[in-house]
Motif scaffolding. Structure first.
Motif, PDB file in Angstrom:
ATOM      1  N   GLN A  75     -29.995  41.342  52.669  1.00  0.00           N
ATOM      2  CA  GLN A  75     -28.633  41.049  52.225  1.00  0.00           C
ATOM      3  C   GLN A  75     -27.797  42.329  52.134  1.00  0.00           C
ATOM      4  N   LEU A  76     -28.388  43.393  51.576  1.00  0.00           N
ATOM      5  CA  LEU A  76     -27.668  44.662  51.500  1.00  0.00           C
ATOM      6  C   LEU A  76     -27.500  45.272  52.891  1.00  0.00           C
ATOM      7  N   GLN A  77     -28.485  45.066  53.779  1.00  0.00           N
ATOM      8  CA  GLN A  77     -28.355  45.522  55.153  1.00  0.00           C
ATOM      9  C   GLN A  77     -27.228  44.778  55.857  1.00  0.00           C
ATOM     10  N   CYS A  78     -27.093  43.503  55.563  1.00  0.00           N
ATOM     11  CA  CYS A  78     -26.005  42.709  56.134  1.00  0.00           C
ATOM     12  C   CYS A  78     -24.652  43.289  55.751  1.00  0.00           C
ATOM     13  N   ALA A  79     -24.483  43.601  54.469  1.00  0.00           N
ATOM     14  CA  ALA A  79     -23.204  44.138  53.993  1.00  0.00           C
ATOM     15  C   ALA A  79     -23.025  45.608  54.323  1.00  0.00           C
ATOM     16  N   GLY A  80     -24.115  46.291  54.709  1.00  0.00           N
ATOM     17  CA  GLY A  80     -24.022  47.721  55.002  1.00  0.00           C
ATOM     18  C   GLY A  80     -23.786  48.560  53.766  1.00  0.00           C
ATOM     19  N   VAL A  81     -24.459  48.211  52.653  1.00  0.00           N
ATOM     20  CA  VAL A  81     -24.260  48.933  51.397  1.00  0.00           C
ATOM     21  C   VAL A  81     -25.590  49.251  50.744  1.00  0.00           C
ATOM     22  N   ALA A  82     -25.554  50.182  49.802  1.00  0.00           N
ATOM     23  CA  ALA A  82     -26.668  50.479  48.908  1.00  0.00           C
ATOM     24  C   ALA A  82     -26.111  50.467  47.485  1.00  0.00           C
ATOM     25  N   VAL A  83     -26.953  50.105  46.512  1.00  0.00           N
ATOM     26  CA  VAL A  83     -26.474  49.945  45.137  1.00  0.00           C
ATOM     27  C   VAL A  83     -27.486  50.530  44.161  1.00  0.00           C
ATOM     28  N   HIS A  84     -26.992  51.235  43.150  1.00  0.00           N
ATOM     29  CA  HIS A  84     -27.860  51.611  42.038  1.00  0.00           C
ATOM     30  C   HIS A  84     -27.108  51.532  40.717  1.00  0.00           C
ATOM     31  N   ARG A  85     -27.868  51.428  39.637  1.00  0.00           N
ATOM     32  CA  ARG A  85     -27.324  51.363  38.279  1.00  0.00           C
ATOM     33  C   ARG A  85     -27.862  52.570  37.516  1.00  0.00           C
ATOM     34  N   ARG A  86     -26.966  53.339  36.907  1.00  0.00           N
ATOM     35  CA  ARG A  86     -27.377  54.596  36.263  1.00  0.00           C
ATOM     36  C   ARG A  86     -27.012  54.587  34.784  1.00  0.00           C
ATOM     37  N   THR A  87     -27.940  55.096  33.961  1.00  0.00           N
ATOM     38  CA  THR A  87     -27.722  55.221  32.519  1.00  0.00           C
ATOM     39  C   THR A  87     -27.837  56.689  32.126  1.00  0.00           C
ATOM     40  N   ILE A  88     -26.790  57.205  31.456  1.00  0.00           N
ATOM     41  CA  ILE A  88     -26.756  58.599  30.999  1.00  0.00           C
ATOM     42  C   ILE A  88     -26.645  58.595  29.479  1.00  0.00           C
ATOM     43  N   GLN A  89     -27.622  59.181  28.814  1.00  0.00           N
ATOM     44  CA  GLN A  89     -27.620  59.225  27.359  1.00  0.00           C
ATOM     45  C   GLN A  89     -26.582  60.218  26.835  1.00  0.00           C
ATOM     46  N   PRO A  90     -26.173  60.102  25.550  1.00  0.00           N
ATOM     47  CA  PRO A  90     -25.231  61.071  24.976  1.00  0.00           C
ATOM     48  C   PRO A  90     -25.703  62.510  25.184  1.00  0.00           C
ATOM     49  N   ARG A  91     -24.757  63.385  25.549  1.00  0.00           N
ATOM     50  CA  ARG A  91     -24.992  64.793  25.894  1.00  0.00           C
ATOM     51  C   ARG A  91     -25.838  64.946  27.165  1.00  0.00           C
ATOM     52  N   GLY A  92     -25.894  63.895  27.953  1.00  0.00           N
ATOM     53  CA  GLY A  92     -26.591  63.959  29.231  1.00  0.00           C
ATOM     54  C   GLY A  92     -25.664  64.442  30.327  1.00  0.00           C
ATOM     55  N   LEU A  93     -26.148  65.361  31.151  1.00  0.00           N
ATOM     56  CA  LEU A  93     -25.380  65.925  32.264  1.00  0.00           C
ATOM     57  C   LEU A  93     -25.999  65.466  33.575  1.00  0.00           C
ATOM     58  N   LEU A  94     -25.235  64.735  34.369  1.00  0.00           N
ATOM     59  CA  LEU A  94     -25.657  64.363  35.713  1.00  0.00           C
ATOM     60  C   LEU A  94     -25.400  65.559  36.614  1.00  0.00           C
ATOM     61  N   LEU A  95     -26.466  66.136  37.168  1.00  0.00           N
ATOM     62  CA  LEU A  95     -26.349  67.383  37.914  1.00  0.00           C
ATOM     63  C   LEU A  95     -25.556  67.207  39.211  1.00  0.00           C
ATOM     64  N   PRO A  96     -24.933  68.286  39.696  1.00  0.00           N
ATOM     65  CA  PRO A  96     -24.093  68.199  40.904  1.00  0.00           C
ATOM     66  C   PRO A  96     -24.874  67.692  42.113  1.00  0.00           C
ATOM     67  N   SER A  97     -24.220  66.837  42.882  1.00  0.00           N
ATOM     68  CA  SER A  97     -24.814  66.297  44.102  1.00  0.00           C
ATOM     69  C   SER A  97     -23.697  65.741  44.962  1.00  0.00           C
ATOM     70  N   PHE A  98     -24.036  65.352  46.188  1.00  0.00           N
ATOM     71  CA  PHE A  98     -23.097  64.613  47.025  1.00  0.00           C
ATOM     72  C   PHE A  98     -23.872  63.577  47.817  1.00  0.00           C
ATOM     73  N   SER A  99     -23.152  62.608  48.351  1.00  0.00           N
ATOM     74  CA  SER A  99     -23.787  61.479  49.022  1.00  0.00           C
ATOM     75  C   SER A  99     -23.398  61.433  50.491  1.00  0.00           C
ATOM     76  N   SER A 100     -24.248  60.784  51.290  1.00  0.00           N
ATOM     77  CA  SER A 100     -23.966  60.620  52.712  1.00  0.00           C
ATOM     78  C   SER A 100     -22.978  59.490  52.977  1.00  0.00           C
ATOM     79  N   ALA A 101     -22.579  58.751  51.952  1.00  0.00           N
ATOM     80  CA  ALA A 101     -21.677  57.613  52.127  1.00  0.00           C
ATOM     81  C   ALA A 101     -20.648  57.582  51.009  1.00  0.00           C
ATOM     82  N   PRO A 102     -19.439  57.083  51.282  1.00  0.00           N
ATOM     83  CA  PRO A 102     -18.446  56.926  50.207  1.00  0.00           C
ATOM     84  C   PRO A 102     -18.928  55.902  49.187  1.00  0.00           C
ATOM     85  N   ARG A 103     -18.424  56.013  47.959  1.00  0.00           N
ATOM     86  CA  ARG A 103     -18.920  55.135  46.895  1.00  0.00           C
ATOM     87  C   ARG A 103     -17.806  54.714  45.946  1.00  0.00           C
ATOM     88  N   LEU A 104     -18.028  53.575  45.305  1.00  0.00           N
ATOM     89  CA  LEU A 104     -17.220  53.143  44.170  1.00  0.00           C
ATOM     90  C   LEU A 104     -18.138  53.018  42.973  1.00  0.00           C
TER      91      LEU A 104
END
Length: 486
Positions: A75-104
């Motif tokens: 189904q995700l291959q059909c739509a051509g998308v990938a999806v994830h759900r992320r949880t960041i705790q208080p005072r949590g820093l998501l380290l710098p990165s970049f992706s191969s695809a645009p995202r919302l």
């Protein structure tokens, strides 16, 4: 002879059009250019049955975790998308990165700040007096330490954040509750020239893997790893960065087991504008840089550097469709948030009151990826030749892909149902079966009579019984009660 001349003229015209597109920046995507789905994109939507999807694996970090939906699911291959759900705790820093695809990114819970680093944009956040630290240049002169960086954005629950492919970003939870976000990547975008897989490139840290299930073990081996700098040899990297080998060893640290979300014990101290002045600071300082000829390459880049990357769609006051007894729908497209033109996606946030229903409809120019935020609903999806491909419940935390042109209807159960949909077009168009401006409403009565072999009275009921209602319909019991009271 005439055929030969016509063929030559056609080839010349084709080359001229191709060169014109390249000059106007409509070819391969770059910063400041719109991104279109490739014309050679071959659909893989050979789906006999849809199903509600749940996350299949979890990657834990020191201050949070990321849950991935299997991007190899048909189904995700059909739509051509990938999806994830992320949880960041208080005072949590998501380290710098970049992706191969645009995202919302949709912020389901919490608040914080996010920083982006766009190539060519100036560092408009500058500080001269935040610290007394000094550093010595090669000339032996001492100067007070000055920090400068590209702008920082606030975010809160209900925000959509748009991030183009290849743009480095980081995030931080400066609130009291965990930040939870659902992210959709358009892996079939022309910006992703590697393949149709989603790849995250870490600029710092290391992914720490906690696996659930063994069916995708082989695939995971291709995903986990260190940050990009860890792959370089010490001496060339030290020379390129202008630092010593010991510092390079620290940033390459292969023994770092904190993962991609780390805890900042004392809190993150960065220069940031107040919420009220954020927009004014962004526009004023970037224009000043451009006028002085520093850092701004063109008016197109200036516009891109000053673009908003977020907008709230959770606020009821922003609703595009509202029915007090049925619910509300809020849409976000590139007309409201121009940066969506570059990521080629849009979003919908909706709430259905108990037992209310959304008119059957289809997406004219996009796939739709539905994610259930709260509650439970009954969803029916009908595909080609009237075949029912899904008829079941969609519950909180589940995801459902509705392919382009497939008809779908959604009905809340005993409690309200809330969801967010990401669509693979920056101006997604929906066509409804019922209500004002619908397919039935726009069809002549005589056509309806002969199409369905019904009487004129029945055709009039079919066409006008919903009156001026749009998209959202209250439960039948409530409608009858209102009619009786009137």
């Amino acid at each position: 002879m005439a055929t030969s001349i016509l063929l030559s003229f056609s080839l010349c015209l084709l080359l001229l059009c191709h060169n014109s597109r390249a000059q106007l920046g409509l070819g391969q995507q770059g910063i400041g250019e719109s991104c279109e789905r490739p014309l050679g994109f071959v659909s893989q939507c050979r789906i006999e049955r849809l199903s509600a999807l749940e996350a299949t694996r979890r990657v834990s970090s020191e201050a949070g975790f990321t849950e991935y939906f299997d991007q190899y699911n048909e189904q995700l291959q059909c739509a051509g998308v990938a999806v994830h759900r992320r949880t960041i705790q208080p005072r949590g820093l998501l380290l710098p990165s970049f992706s191969s695809a645009p995202r919302l990114v949709y912020i389901m819970q919490g608040s914080g700040i996010i920083g982006t680093v766009i190539p060519g944009c100036p560092e408009t956040f500058q500080s001269f007096q935040q610290t007394e630290q000094q550093w010595e240049q090669a000339t032996g002169e001492c100067q007070r330490f000055r920090d400068e960086h590209q702008r920082i954005h606030y975010f809160r629950e209900g925000d959509i954040i748009a991030l183009p492919a290849g743009v480095s970003y980081w995030g931080y939870n400066n609130g009291e509750v965990a930040v939870v976000a659902i992210t959709t990547f358009d892996t079939s975008s022309s910006a992703n020239q590697l393949d149709r897989q989603h790849r995250e490139f870490l600029l710092a840290g290391r992914e720490r893997l906690v696996e659930q299930g063994s069916q995708i073990e082989v695939r995971l081996q291709q995903i986990k790893g260190n940050n990009l700098l860890s792959g370089f040899e010490l001496d060339p990297l030290a020379e390129a960065l202008g630092v010593d080998r010991e510092l390079v060893r620290k940033i390459q640290n292969p023994d770092d087991r904190r993962g991609e979300i780390v805890l900042v014990a004392s809190g993150l101290q960065v220069l940031q504008a107040s919420r009220q002045s954020e927009q004014l600071v962004r526009e004023r300082e970037v224009r000043q840089e451009c006028q002085e000829g520093r850092g701004c390459q063109s008016n197109v880049l200036e516009a891109f550097c000053t673009m908003k990357i977020r907008q709230n769609i959770g606020d009821p006051l922003r609703a595009d469709y509202f029915n007090p007894r049925a619910g509300r729908i809020t849409t976000l497209n590139s007309q409201k948030l121009p940066i969506l033109r570059f990521v080629q996606m849009s979003a919908v946030r909706a709430l259905l009151r108990p037992n209310a229903i959304v008119s059957p409809h289809w997406n004219v120019n996009a796939h739709s990826i539905m994610y259930a935020l709260r509650g439970c609903s009954r969803v029916q999806v009908v595909g080609h030749r009237g075949r029912t491909v899904f008829n079941g419940e969609l519950r909180q935390g589940q995801l459902l892909v509705v392919p382009q042109y497939y008809a779908v209807t959604i009905q809340a159960q005993r409690e309200s149902f809330e969801w967010v949909s990401v669509k693979t077009n920056d101006n997604a168009i929906v066509n409804h079966f019922a209500g004002k401006t619908s397919a039935l409403r726009g069809t002549p009565v005589e056509v309806l009579m002969n199409s369905y072999r019904i009487s004129r009275e029945e055709a009039m009921q079919l066409k006008f019984n919903r009156g001026n209602e749009l998209a959202l319909f209250a439960p039948k019991i409530e409608r009858e009660a209102i009619r009786t009271s009137v």
